[in-house]
Design a protein around this motif. Structure first.
Motif, PDB file in Angstrom:
ATOM      1  N   PRO A  15     -36.993 -53.770 -70.896  1.00 45.08           N
ATOM      2  CA  PRO A  15     -35.785 -54.331 -70.279  1.00 45.08           C
ATOM      3  C   PRO A  15     -35.285 -55.608 -70.935  1.00 45.08           C
ATOM      4  O   PRO A  15     -34.073 -55.803 -71.083  1.00 45.08           O
ATOM      5  CB  PRO A  15     -36.204 -54.576 -68.823  1.00 45.08           C
ATOM      6  N   GLN A  16     -36.191 -56.491 -71.339  1.00 42.91           N
ATOM      7  CA  GLN A  16     -35.764 -57.739 -71.984  1.00 42.91           C
ATOM      8  C   GLN A  16     -35.100 -57.449 -73.331  1.00 42.91           C
ATOM      9  O   GLN A  16     -34.076 -58.036 -73.670  1.00 42.91           O
ATOM     10  CB  GLN A  16     -36.942 -58.688 -72.158  1.00 42.91           C
ATOM     11  N   GLN A  18     -33.584 -54.719 -74.092  1.00 43.82           N
ATOM     12  CA  GLN A  18     -32.303 -54.075 -73.785  1.00 43.82           C
ATOM     13  C   GLN A  18     -31.240 -55.118 -73.446  1.00 43.82           C
ATOM     14  O   GLN A  18     -30.081 -54.967 -73.808  1.00 43.82           O
ATOM     15  CB  GLN A  18     -32.482 -53.075 -72.639  1.00 43.82           C
ATOM     16  N   GLN A  19     -31.648 -56.191 -72.789  1.00 44.16           N
ATOM     17  CA  GLN A  19     -30.702 -57.277 -72.477  1.00 44.16           C
ATOM     18  C   GLN A  19     -30.227 -57.965 -73.751  1.00 44.16           C
ATOM     19  O   GLN A  19     -29.051 -58.327 -73.864  1.00 44.16           O
ATOM     20  CB  GLN A  19     -31.344 -58.284 -71.531  1.00 44.16           C
ATOM     21  N   GLU A  20     -31.124 -58.124 -74.707  1.00 38.52           N
ATOM     22  CA  GLU A  20     -30.733 -58.713 -75.989  1.00 38.52           C
ATOM     23  C   GLU A  20     -29.731 -57.809 -76.706  1.00 38.52           C
ATOM     24  O   GLU A  20     -28.762 -58.288 -77.302  1.00 38.52           O
ATOM     25  CB  GLU A  20     -31.959 -58.976 -76.864  1.00 38.52           C
ATOM     26  N   ALA A  22     -27.649 -55.750 -75.224  1.00 31.90           N
ATOM     27  CA  ALA A  22     -26.394 -55.814 -74.469  1.00 31.90           C
ATOM     28  C   ALA A  22     -25.587 -57.061 -74.819  1.00 31.90           C
ATOM     29  O   ALA A  22     -24.347 -57.022 -74.846  1.00 31.90           O
ATOM     30  CB  ALA A  22     -26.674 -55.755 -72.976  1.00 31.90           C
ATOM     31  N   LYS A  23     -26.270 -58.166 -75.108  1.00 35.79           N
ATOM     32  CA  LYS A  23     -25.568 -59.404 -75.470  1.00 35.79           C
ATOM     33  C   LYS A  23     -24.758 -59.228 -76.753  1.00 35.79           C
ATOM     34  O   LYS A  23     -23.698 -59.836 -76.906  1.00 35.79           O
ATOM     35  CB  LYS A  23     -26.564 -60.547 -75.656  1.00 35.79           C
TER      36      LYS A  23
END
Length: 97
Positions: A15-16, A18-20, A22-23
């Motif tokens: 998840p972390q 994936q957040q990177e 998405a940014k």
């Protein structure tokens, strides 16, 4: 002119990470007029195999914009992050309109 769509089936393993992704991916998608239409919403499989992850659907103003976004330097910078953080696939589809 027909819309274009990214239709992805993605299972997030990190998840972390994936957040990177998405940014970086969000601004690239926005640059080409892309709008998120679905991300991990409820899904009922009526035919075929149940997908391994969640569906993500992004609408673009044209099929060419969808292709150009995927091939853009901005998105190509984000892509390795998604490939590291998740498994799945992405299709670019021309709309019927």
């Amino acid at each position: 002119m027909a819309s274009g769509y990214w239709i992805a089936n993605v299972k997030v393993n990190d998840p972390q990470g994936q957040q990177e992704y998405a940014k970086l991916a969000g601004p690239a998608i926005a640059k080409f007029g892309g709008k998120l239409k679905s991300r991990g919403a409820s899904c009922q499989t009526k035919e075929g195999d149940k997908p391994a992850g969640n569906f993500v659907i992004v609408e673009f103003p044209s099929y060419q914009a969808a292709v150009d976004c995927y091939n853009s330097p901005e998105y190509q910078k984000a892509l390795p992050l998604r490939l590291k953080a998740s498994t799945g696939g992405l299709n670019i589809v021309e709309g019927a309109d």
